[in-house]
Design a protein around this motif. Structure first.
Motif, PDB file in Angstrom:
ATOM      1  N   ILE A  44       0.924 -13.849  -1.459  1.00 55.04           N
ATOM      2  CA  ILE A  44      -0.501 -14.088  -1.219  1.00 55.04           C
ATOM      3  C   ILE A  44      -0.705 -15.434  -0.533  1.00 55.04           C
ATOM      4  O   ILE A  44      -1.491 -15.553   0.409  1.00 55.04           O
ATOM      5  N   THR A  45       0.014 -16.463  -0.985  1.00 53.87           N
ATOM      6  CA  THR A  45      -0.075 -17.780  -0.355  1.00 53.87           C
ATOM      7  C   THR A  45       0.364 -17.716   1.096  1.00 53.87           C
ATOM      8  O   THR A  45      -0.279 -18.292   1.979  1.00 53.87           O
ATOM      9  N   GLY A  46       1.443 -17.005   1.370  1.00 55.80           N
ATOM     10  CA  GLY A  46       1.913 -16.842   2.745  1.00 55.80           C
ATOM     11  C   GLY A  46       0.910 -16.122   3.619  1.00 55.80           C
ATOM     12  O   GLY A  46       0.713 -16.474   4.786  1.00 55.80           O
ATOM     13  N   ILE A  47       0.258 -15.100   3.084  1.00 58.61           N
ATOM     14  CA  ILE A  47      -0.768 -14.372   3.836  1.00 58.61           C
ATOM     15  C   ILE A  47      -1.930 -15.294   4.167  1.00 58.61           C
ATOM     16  O   ILE A  47      -2.420 -15.313   5.303  1.00 58.61           O
ATOM     17  N   VAL A  48      -2.366 -16.088   3.197  1.00 57.97           N
ATOM     18  CA  VAL A  48      -3.485 -17.007   3.426  1.00 57.97           C
ATOM     19  C   VAL A  48      -3.113 -18.057   4.478  1.00 57.97           C
ATOM     20  O   VAL A  48      -3.907 -18.356   5.383  1.00 57.97           O
ATOM     21  N   VAL A  49      -1.908 -18.597   4.389  1.00 64.56           N
ATOM     22  CA  VAL A  49      -1.464 -19.598   5.364  1.00 64.56           C
ATOM     23  C   VAL A  49      -1.396 -18.989   6.764  1.00 64.56           C
ATOM     24  O   VAL A  49      -1.830 -19.596   7.747  1.00 64.56           O
ATOM     25  N   ALA A  50      -0.836 -17.781   6.874  1.00 74.64           N
ATOM     26  CA  ALA A  50      -0.735 -17.119   8.183  1.00 74.64           C
ATOM     27  C   ALA A  50      -2.112 -16.817   8.761  1.00 74.64           C
ATOM     28  O   ALA A  50      -2.344 -16.993   9.963  1.00 74.64           O
ATOM     29  N   LEU A  51      -3.037 -16.373   7.935  1.00 79.36           N
ATOM     30  CA  LEU A  51      -4.398 -16.106   8.418  1.00 79.36           C
ATOM     31  C   LEU A  51      -5.092 -17.386   8.869  1.00 79.36           C
ATOM     32  O   LEU A  51      -5.755 -17.410   9.910  1.00 79.36           O
ATOM     33  N   ALA A  52      -4.938 -18.451   8.092  1.00 81.68           N
ATOM     34  CA  ALA A  52      -5.561 -19.723   8.463  1.00 81.68           C
ATOM     35  C   ALA A  52      -4.965 -20.276   9.758  1.00 81.68           C
ATOM     36  O   ALA A  52      -5.698 -20.748  10.638  1.00 81.68           O
ATOM     37  N   ALA A  92       0.816  -1.214   0.000  1.00 82.62           N
ATOM     38  CA  ALA A  92       0.000   0.000   0.000  1.00 82.62           C
ATOM     39  C   ALA A  92       0.854   1.271   0.000  1.00 82.62           C
ATOM     40  O   ALA A  92       0.550   2.231  -0.711  1.00 82.62           O
ATOM     41  N   MET A  93       1.908   1.291   0.781  1.00 86.65           N
ATOM     42  CA  MET A  93       2.687   2.516   0.952  1.00 86.65           C
ATOM     43  C   MET A  93       3.806   2.682  -0.079  1.00 86.65           C
ATOM     44  O   MET A  93       4.122   3.802  -0.471  1.00 86.65           O
ATOM     45  N   PHE A  94       4.422   1.586  -0.507  1.00 85.01           N
ATOM     46  CA  PHE A  94       5.617   1.699  -1.333  1.00 85.01           C
ATOM     47  C   PHE A  94       5.485   1.026  -2.692  1.00 85.01           C
ATOM     48  O   PHE A  94       6.465   0.937  -3.429  1.00 85.01           O
ATOM     49  N   GLY A  95       4.304   0.492  -2.988  1.00 90.25           N
ATOM     50  CA  GLY A  95       4.102  -0.133  -4.286  1.00 90.25           C
ATOM     51  C   GLY A  95       4.804  -1.461  -4.460  1.00 90.25           C
ATOM     52  O   GLY A  95       5.069  -1.882  -5.589  1.00 90.25           O
ATOM     53  N   GLU A  96       5.116  -2.123  -3.358  1.00 91.53           N
ATOM     54  CA  GLU A  96       5.747  -3.444  -3.441  1.00 91.53           C
ATOM     55  C   GLU A  96       4.776  -4.417  -4.119  1.00 91.53           C
ATOM     56  O   GLU A  96       3.582  -4.427  -3.819  1.00 91.53           O
ATOM     57  N   PRO A  97       5.280  -5.251  -5.005  1.00 92.58           N
ATOM     58  CA  PRO A  97       4.381  -6.205  -5.671  1.00 92.58           C
ATOM     59  C   PRO A  97       3.959  -7.332  -4.733  1.00 92.58           C
ATOM     60  O   PRO A  97       4.743  -7.801  -3.906  1.00 92.58           O
ATOM     61  N   LEU A  98       2.717  -7.753  -4.855  1.00 93.99           N
ATOM     62  CA  LEU A  98       2.218  -8.909  -4.108  1.00 93.99           C
ATOM     63  C   LEU A  98       2.173 -10.091  -5.074  1.00 93.99           C
ATOM     64  O   LEU A  98       1.255 -10.210  -5.878  1.00 93.99           O
ATOM     65  N   GLY A  99       3.168 -10.958  -4.976  1.00 88.23           N
ATOM     66  CA  GLY A  99       3.234 -12.111  -5.858  1.00 88.23           C
ATOM     67  C   GLY A  99       2.426 -13.279  -5.315  1.00 88.23           C
ATOM     68  O   GLY A  99       1.787 -13.200  -4.252  1.00 88.23           O
ATOM     69  N   VAL A 100       2.457 -14.355  -6.053  1.00 92.40           N
ATOM     70  CA  VAL A 100       1.723 -15.564  -5.667  1.00 92.40           C
ATOM     71  C   VAL A 100       2.245 -16.100  -4.335  1.00 92.40           C
ATOM     72  O   VAL A 100       1.467 -16.500  -3.467  1.00 92.40           O
ATOM     73  N   ALA A 101       3.558 -16.100  -4.149  1.00 92.96           N
ATOM     74  CA  ALA A 101       4.137 -16.602  -2.904  1.00 92.96           C
ATOM     75  C   ALA A 101       3.705 -15.733  -1.714  1.00 92.96           C
ATOM     76  O   ALA A 101       3.426 -16.263  -0.635  1.00 92.96           O
TER      77      ALA A 101
END
Length: 88
Positions: A56-64, A45-54
């Motif tokens: 997004i997968t890590g975010i989903v795993v951490a949330l689960a 959001a702040m620096f325009g860092e890309p959100l890749g597949v890895a």
């Protein structure tokens, strides 16, 4: 700069100790798994860092994992007093 240091130190540790007393060690420590996803989303959001597949997968795993660790235990999960045996 000093107010930022004081706010993050006392605010962060204060919230940590408050949550320890309120919800317990296991649940608070499981919330620590949300730090990397929050950092990744903040960087995007702040620096325009890309959100890749890895990422997004890590975010989903951490949330689960956090959801599994912090959800209320079900009665069938065990714990409590054992059922008495009936003589047959």
């Amino acid at each position: 700069m000093s107010w930022l240091i004081v706010l993050s130190t006392f605010g962060g540790y204060g919230l940590y100790w408050y949550l320890l007393r309120r919800i317990g060690v296991t649940r608070v420590n499981s919330l620590m798994f949300l730090v990397p996803p929050a950092t990744a989303l903040w960087g995007a959001a702040m620096f325009g860092e890309p959100l890749g597949v890895a990422t997004i997968t890590g975010i989903v795993v951490a949330l689960a994992a956090t959801w599994l660790a912090t959800r209320a235990p079900t009665p069938a999960a065990g714990g409590g007093e054992p059922r008495p045996r009936h003589a047959t």
